[in-house]
Write a protein that holds these residues in place. Structure first.
Motif, PDB file in Angstrom:
ATOM      1  N   LYS A  36       8.514  -3.463 -61.977  1.00  0.00           N
ATOM      2  CA  LYS A  36       9.116  -2.627 -62.352  1.00  0.00           C
ATOM      3  C   LYS A  36      10.960  -2.582 -61.660  1.00  0.00           C
ATOM      4  CE  LYS A  36       9.795   2.348 -62.860  1.00  0.00           C
ATOM      5  NZ  LYS A  36       9.047   3.695 -62.892  1.00  0.00           N
ATOM      6  N   LEU A  37      11.055  -3.062 -60.507  1.00  0.00           N
ATOM      7  CA  LEU A  37      12.457  -3.021 -59.799  1.00  0.00           C
ATOM      8  C   LEU A  37      13.357  -4.014 -60.265  1.00  0.00           C
ATOM      9  CD1 LEU A  37      11.613  -0.969 -56.681  1.00  0.00           C
ATOM     10  CD2 LEU A  37      12.629   0.067 -58.512  1.00  0.00           C
ATOM     11  N   ALA A  38      12.459  -5.389 -60.272  1.00  0.00           N
ATOM     12  CA  ALA A  38      13.430  -6.487 -60.350  1.00  0.00           C
ATOM     13  C   ALA A  38      14.230  -6.382 -61.692  1.00  0.00           C
ATOM     14  CB  ALA A  38      12.381  -7.550 -60.392  1.00  0.00           C
ATOM     15  N   PRO A  39      13.557  -6.156 -62.795  1.00  0.00           N
ATOM     16  CA  PRO A  39      14.417  -6.149 -64.199  1.00  0.00           C
ATOM     17  C   PRO A  39      15.616  -4.976 -64.107  1.00  0.00           C
ATOM     18  CG  PRO A  39      11.824  -6.125 -64.609  1.00  0.00           C
ATOM     19  CD  PRO A  39      12.219  -5.931 -63.020  1.00  0.00           C
ATOM     20  N   LEU A  40      15.155  -3.835 -63.366  1.00  0.00           N
ATOM     21  CA  LEU A  40      15.956  -2.740 -63.304  1.00  0.00           C
ATOM     22  C   LEU A  40      17.301  -3.202 -62.568  1.00  0.00           C
ATOM     23  CD1 LEU A  40      16.334   0.538 -63.986  1.00  0.00           C
ATOM     24  CD2 LEU A  40      15.648   0.714 -61.536  1.00  0.00           C
ATOM     25  N   LEU A  41      17.036  -3.639 -61.376  1.00  0.00           N
ATOM     26  CA  LEU A  41      18.343  -4.111 -60.415  1.00  0.00           C
ATOM     27  C   LEU A  41      18.998  -5.223 -61.140  1.00  0.00           C
ATOM     28  CD1 LEU A  41      16.613  -4.328 -56.998  1.00  0.00           C
ATOM     29  CD2 LEU A  41      18.171  -2.347 -58.067  1.00  0.00           C
ATOM     30  N   ALA A  42      18.425  -5.946 -62.046  1.00  0.00           N
ATOM     31  CA  ALA A  42      19.167  -7.024 -62.671  1.00  0.00           C
ATOM     32  C   ALA A  42      20.064  -6.546 -64.161  1.00  0.00           C
ATOM     33  CB  ALA A  42      17.964  -8.172 -63.208  1.00  0.00           C
ATOM     34  N   ARG A  43      19.593  -5.552 -64.387  1.00  0.00           N
ATOM     35  CA  ARG A  43      20.354  -4.763 -65.750  1.00  0.00           C
ATOM     36  C   ARG A  43      21.730  -4.819 -65.449  1.00  0.00           C
ATOM     37  NH1 ARG A  43      17.593   0.952 -66.905  1.00  0.00           N
ATOM     38  NH2 ARG A  43      19.779   1.171 -66.856  1.00  0.00           N
ATOM     39  N   PRO A  44      22.788  -5.323 -66.470  1.00  0.00           N
ATOM     40  CA  PRO A  44      24.067  -5.386 -66.396  1.00  0.00           C
ATOM     41  C   PRO A  44      24.696  -3.885 -65.789  1.00  0.00           C
ATOM     42  CG  PRO A  44      23.544  -6.465 -68.561  1.00  0.00           C
ATOM     43  CD  PRO A  44      22.231  -5.824 -67.808  1.00  0.00           C
ATOM     44  N   ASP A  45      24.098  -2.930 -66.392  1.00  0.00           N
ATOM     45  CA  ASP A  45      24.718  -1.613 -65.843  1.00  0.00           C
ATOM     46  C   ASP A  45      24.584  -1.382 -64.322  1.00  0.00           C
ATOM     47  OD1 ASP A  45      22.233  -1.172 -66.490  1.00  0.00           O
ATOM     48  OD2 ASP A  45      22.462   0.752 -67.374  1.00  0.00           O
ATOM     49  N   ILE A  46      23.420  -1.896 -63.872  1.00  0.00           N
ATOM     50  CA  ILE A  46      22.784  -1.386 -62.651  1.00  0.00           C
ATOM     51  C   ILE A  46      23.249  -2.680 -61.476  1.00  0.00           C
ATOM     52  CG2 ILE A  46      20.940  -0.956 -61.088  1.00  0.00           C
ATOM     53  CD1 ILE A  46      19.850   0.358 -63.543  1.00  0.00           C
ATOM     54  N   ALA A  47      23.346  -3.789 -61.930  1.00  0.00           N
ATOM     55  CA  ALA A  47      23.625  -4.895 -61.080  1.00  0.00           C
ATOM     56  C   ALA A  47      24.808  -4.743 -60.073  1.00  0.00           C
ATOM     57  CB  ALA A  47      23.404  -6.029 -61.607  1.00  0.00           C
ATOM     58  N   PRO A  48      26.153  -4.067 -60.696  1.00  0.00           N
ATOM     59  CA  PRO A  48      27.149  -4.197 -59.752  1.00  0.00           C
ATOM     60  C   PRO A  48      26.787  -3.435 -58.540  1.00  0.00           C
ATOM     61  CG  PRO A  48      27.688  -3.780 -61.999  1.00  0.00           C
ATOM     62  CD  PRO A  48      26.306  -3.848 -62.219  1.00  0.00           C
ATOM     63  N   PHE A  49      26.029  -2.295 -58.550  1.00  0.00           N
ATOM     64  CA  PHE A  49      25.556  -1.642 -57.201  1.00  0.00           C
ATOM     65  C   PHE A  49      24.552  -2.436 -56.262  1.00  0.00           C
ATOM     66  CE2 PHE A  49      26.213   1.713 -60.393  1.00  0.00           C
ATOM     67  CZ  PHE A  49      27.299   2.552 -59.726  1.00  0.00           C
ATOM     68  N   PHE A  50      24.087  -3.765 -56.864  1.00  0.00           N
ATOM     69  CA  PHE A  50      23.496  -4.514 -56.063  1.00  0.00           C
ATOM     70  C   PHE A  50      23.580  -6.020 -55.998  1.00  0.00           C
ATOM     71  CE2 PHE A  50      21.037  -0.847 -57.131  1.00  0.00           C
ATOM     72  CZ  PHE A  50      20.290  -0.406 -55.882  1.00  0.00           C
ATOM     73  N   ASN A  51      25.085  -6.098 -56.218  1.00  0.00           N
ATOM     74  CA  ASN A  51      25.417  -7.665 -56.185  1.00  0.00           C
ATOM     75  C   ASN A  51      26.097  -8.041 -54.786  1.00  0.00           C
ATOM     76  OD1 ASN A  51      28.072  -6.782 -56.222  1.00  0.00           O
ATOM     77  ND2 ASN A  51      28.376  -6.972 -58.343  1.00  0.00           N
TER      78      ASN A  51
END
Length: 132
Positions: A36-51
């Motif tokens: 559930k979380l891996a695709p969520l964290l990879a989303r373009p709108d969310i990824a900047p918070f986790f790069n």
């Protein structure tokens, strides 16, 4: 608590492994959460918070002028802008927006930089911007 252990999305699997080793949850739960979380964290709108760029603070305590403590889930400082992300498991609420606005106001007062705010609802995967 799991999300607070992540600096980048690459930290997800090691954090899940630690949770299994410490008995916080079983391997099946870890596999389900990763799915559930891996695709969520990879989303373009969310990824900047986790790069890997910028400085990341998780559950960073802010103290207001009255001595009250406030703890945003995630603060990322990058390119002179402070980004606040608060992660929720429940239903959207105006109270959540007010909470993030408080974090934004406090951080802006501390560092004087431009500040953005967002709410991430894990149940639906919805990322909501918060207006100052």
């Amino acid at each position: 608590a799991l999300m607070a252990r992540l600096r980048t999305q690459a930290d997800l699997r090691p954090a899940l492994e630690r949770c299994v080793l410490t008995g916080e949850f079983d391997r099946g739960t870890a596999i389900a959460l990763e799915g559930k979380l891996a695709p969520l964290l990879a989303r373009p709108d969310i990824a900047p918070f986790f790069n890997a760029t910028g400085q990341v603070f998780t559950e960073y305590t802010l103290v207001d002028a009255n001595g009250g403590a406030h703890r945003p889930d995630r603060v990322v400082e990058h390119a002179g802008i402070t980004h606040v992300l608060d992660i929720k498991t429940g239903h959207p609420s105006e109270h959540h927006h007010q909470q993030v606005r408080t974090y934004m106001r406090l951080l802006s007062g501390i560092n004087g930089s431009a500040t953005t705010g967002h709410l991430l609802y894990l149940g639906t995967g919805t990322l909501e911007p918060v207006e100052a």
